[in-house]
Design an enzyme around this catalytic site. Structure first.
Site, PDB file in Angstrom:
ATOM      1  N   CYS A   8       0.820  -1.243  -0.060  1.00 21.87           N
ATOM      2  CA  CYS A   8       0.120  -0.098   0.031  1.00 21.87           C
ATOM      3  C   CYS A   8       0.858   1.254  -0.210  1.00 21.87           C
ATOM      4  O   CYS A   8       1.690   1.545   0.727  1.00 21.87           O
ATOM      5  CB  CYS A   8      -0.995   0.024   1.251  1.00 21.87           C
ATOM      6  SG  CYS A   8      -1.990   1.545   1.295  1.00 21.87           S
ATOM      7  N   CYS A  41       0.420   3.190   2.959  1.00 23.35           N
ATOM      8  CA  CYS A  41       1.088   2.592   4.165  1.00 23.35           C
ATOM      9  C   CYS A  41       2.461   3.184   4.321  1.00 23.35           C
ATOM     10  O   CYS A  41       3.143   3.304   5.365  1.00 23.35           O
ATOM     11  CB  CYS A  41       0.802   1.409   4.494  1.00 23.35           C
ATOM     12  SG  CYS A  41      -1.008   1.085   4.754  1.00 23.35           S
ATOM     13  N   ASP A  73      -0.863  16.131  -2.349  1.00 27.00           N
ATOM     14  CA  ASP A  73      -1.250  15.228  -3.286  1.00 27.00           C
ATOM     15  C   ASP A  73       0.007  15.428  -4.287  1.00 27.00           C
ATOM     16  O   ASP A  73       0.306  16.447  -4.644  1.00 27.00           O
ATOM     17  CB  ASP A  73      -2.450  15.337  -3.902  1.00 27.00           C
ATOM     18  CG  ASP A  73      -2.698  14.359  -4.919  1.00 27.00           C
ATOM     19  OD1 ASP A  73      -4.059  13.473  -4.549  1.00 27.00           O
ATOM     20  OD2 ASP A  73      -2.383  14.108  -5.951  1.00 27.00           O
ATOM     21  N   HIS A 116      -4.860   1.136   8.226  1.00 25.94           N
ATOM     22  CA  HIS A 116      -5.167   0.705   6.906  1.00 25.94           C
ATOM     23  C   HIS A 116      -6.674   0.271   6.851  1.00 25.94           C
ATOM     24  O   HIS A 116      -7.060  -0.757   7.429  1.00 25.94           O
ATOM     25  CB  HIS A 116      -4.330  -0.427   6.291  1.00 25.94           C
ATOM     26  CG  HIS A 116      -4.729  -0.756   4.909  1.00 25.94           C
ATOM     27  ND1 HIS A 116      -4.124   0.098   3.798  1.00 25.94           N
ATOM     28  CD2 HIS A 116      -5.604  -1.388   4.087  1.00 25.94           C
ATOM     29  CE1 HIS A 116      -4.590  -0.353   2.358  1.00 25.94           C
ATOM     30  NE2 HIS A 116      -5.544  -1.151   2.982  1.00 25.94           N
ATOM     31  N   ASN A 164     -13.286   9.286  -2.867  1.00 23.80           N
ATOM     32  CA  ASN A 164     -13.651   8.181  -3.713  1.00 23.80           C
ATOM     33  C   ASN A 164     -13.683   6.811  -3.375  1.00 23.80           C
ATOM     34  O   ASN A 164     -12.744   6.341  -2.743  1.00 23.80           O
ATOM     35  CB  ASN A 164     -12.645   8.261  -5.170  1.00 23.80           C
ATOM     36  CG  ASN A 164     -12.533   9.628  -5.797  1.00 23.80           C
ATOM     37  OD1 ASN A 164     -13.817  10.307  -5.961  1.00 23.80           O
ATOM     38  ND2 ASN A 164     -11.274  10.220  -6.300  1.00 23.80           N
ATOM     39  N   HIS A 170      -6.697   2.604   0.035  1.00 19.01           N
ATOM     40  CA  HIS A 170      -6.295   3.274   1.346  1.00 19.01           C
ATOM     41  C   HIS A 170      -7.161   4.399   1.498  1.00 19.01           C
ATOM     42  O   HIS A 170      -6.788   5.369   1.015  1.00 19.01           O
ATOM     43  CB  HIS A 170      -4.793   3.388   1.911  1.00 19.01           C
ATOM     44  CG  HIS A 170      -4.559   3.756   3.114  1.00 19.01           C
ATOM     45  ND1 HIS A 170      -3.538   3.182   4.078  1.00 19.01           N
ATOM     46  CD2 HIS A 170      -5.027   4.565   4.014  1.00 19.01           C
ATOM     47  CE1 HIS A 170      -3.517   3.289   4.968  1.00 19.01           C
ATOM     48  NE2 HIS A 170      -4.307   4.606   5.132  1.00 19.01           N
ATOM     49  N   HIS A 194      -8.893   7.591   1.773  1.00 24.68           N
ATOM     50  CA  HIS A 194      -8.554   8.876   2.137  1.00 24.68           C
ATOM     51  C   HIS A 194      -9.453  10.107   1.446  1.00 24.68           C
ATOM     52  O   HIS A 194     -10.164   9.696   0.829  1.00 24.68           O
ATOM     53  CB  HIS A 194      -7.321   9.263   0.930  1.00 24.68           C
ATOM     54  CG  HIS A 194      -7.221   8.749  -0.371  1.00 24.68           C
ATOM     55  ND1 HIS A 194      -7.488   7.432  -0.788  1.00 24.68           N
ATOM     56  CD2 HIS A 194      -7.564   9.538  -1.518  1.00 24.68           C
ATOM     57  CE1 HIS A 194      -7.621   7.420  -1.958  1.00 24.68           C
ATOM     58  NE2 HIS A 194      -7.780   8.631  -2.547  1.00 24.68           N
ATOM     59  N   HIS A 204      -9.814  13.759   0.139  1.00 27.30           N
ATOM     60  CA  HIS A 204      -9.072  15.197  -0.421  1.00 27.30           C
ATOM     61  C   HIS A 204      -9.490  16.305  -0.114  1.00 27.30           C
ATOM     62  O   HIS A 204     -10.823  16.361  -0.008  1.00 27.30           O
ATOM     63  CB  HIS A 204      -9.356  15.237  -2.037  1.00 27.30           C
ATOM     64  CG  HIS A 204      -8.966  13.531  -2.880  1.00 27.30           C
ATOM     65  ND1 HIS A 204      -8.113  13.810  -3.739  1.00 27.30           N
ATOM     66  CD2 HIS A 204      -9.537  12.398  -2.879  1.00 27.30           C
ATOM     67  CE1 HIS A 204      -7.914  12.422  -4.170  1.00 27.30           C
ATOM     68  NE2 HIS A 204      -8.851  11.760  -3.653  1.00 27.30           N
TER      69      HIS A 204
HETATM   70  P1  DGP Z   1      -7.987   8.629  -5.614  1.00 29.34           P
HETATM   71  O1  DGP Z   1      -8.284   8.772  -7.069  1.00 29.34           O
HETATM   72  O2  DGP Z   1      -9.221   9.144  -4.871  1.00 29.34           O
HETATM   73  O3  DGP Z   1      -7.757   7.097  -5.082  1.00 29.34           O
HETATM   74  O4  DGP Z   1      -6.621   9.533  -5.237  1.00 29.34           O
HETATM   75  C1  DGP Z   1      -5.392   8.910  -5.050  1.00 29.34           C
HETATM   76  C2  DGP Z   1      -4.650  10.311  -4.970  1.00 29.34           C
HETATM   77  O5  DGP Z   1      -3.253   9.821  -4.332  1.00 29.34           O
HETATM   78  C3  DGP Z   1      -4.332  10.840  -6.302  1.00 29.34           C
HETATM   79  O6  DGP Z   1      -4.701  12.215  -6.388  1.00 29.34           O
HETATM   80  C4  DGP Z   1      -2.717  10.734  -6.526  1.00 29.34           C
HETATM   81  C5  DGP Z   1      -2.390  10.572  -4.922  1.00 29.34           C
HETATM   82  N1  DGP Z   1      -1.166   9.891  -4.978  1.00 29.34           N
HETATM   83  C6  DGP Z   1      -0.829   8.490  -5.551  1.00 29.34           C
HETATM   84  N2  DGP Z   1       0.328   8.335  -5.124  1.00 29.34           N
HETATM   85  C7  DGP Z   1       0.962   9.251  -4.604  1.00 29.34           C
HETATM   86  C8  DGP Z   1       2.112   9.350  -3.865  1.00 29.34           C
HETATM   87  O7  DGP Z   1       3.031   8.451  -3.790  1.00 29.34           O
HETATM   88  N3  DGP Z   1       2.506  10.328  -3.094  1.00 29.34           N
HETATM   89  C9  DGP Z   1       1.403  11.492  -2.924  1.00 29.34           C
HETATM   90  N4  DGP Z   1       1.852  12.493  -2.148  1.00 29.34           N
HETATM   91  N5  DGP Z   1       0.244  11.190  -3.529  1.00 29.34           N
HETATM   92  C10 DGP Z   1       0.040  10.245  -4.288  1.00 29.34           C
END
Ligand code: DGP
Length: 113
Positions: free
Chosen positions: A4, A7, A30, A46, A86, A97, A99, A101
């Site tokens: 993950c 994680c 992000d 998690h 989402n 995992h 989250h 936004h």
């Molecule tokens: P979702 O589509 O709701 O699952 O959004 C996942 C978000 O996670 C997406 O906007 C990009 C962000 N993301 C993915 N990998 C990483 C990472 O390694 N670091 C950071 N800071 N954000 C990440």
């Protein structure tokens, strides 16, 4: 969870730009921002998605929502912001995992989907 990404961000093995942290949650910027301010808030535990919230783990969701106003204020979001979760494939959840936004820093589009 070994595979993950979030994680790994929580345990520090993948770097992130932190916006807030306590013993139960982490907020970080992000990597692919979709607004001038785009921060993700995650439980350290998690939980795969909103679908997996139940009586045993819902307290961390409440904790996230009590901290979001403080985090938003620290990010300068004085004129409003959007909270997005989402859940699952139809919603394009890419990281499994849970989250939330936080999006803001401009007048956001009024459309939700
Ligand atoms: P979702 O589509 O709701 O699952 O959004 C996942 C978000 O996670 C997406 O906007 C990009 C962000 N993301 C993915 N990998 C990483 C990472 O390694 N670091 C950071 N800071 N954000 C990440």
């Amino acid at each position: 969870m070994n595979d993950c990404i979030f994680c790994k961000i929580i345990d520090g093995s993948i770097p992130s730009k932190k916006a807030y942290e306590d013993d139960r949650i982490l907020a970080f910027h992000d990597v692919n921002p979709q607004a001038p301010v785009h921060v993700l808030v995650v439980p350290k535990e998690h939980i795969c998605c909103a679908d997996a919230v139940n009586e045993d783990n819902a307290d961390v969701v409440a904790h996230i929502f009590t901290k979001i106003p403080e985090i938003a204020k620290s990010l300068g979001l004085v004129n409003g912001y959007r909270i997005v979760n989402n859940c699952g494939d139809d919603a394009c959840q890419t990281v499994k995992h849970m989250h939330f936004h936080i999006l803001g820093g401009k007048q956001l589009n009024g459309e939700m989907a």
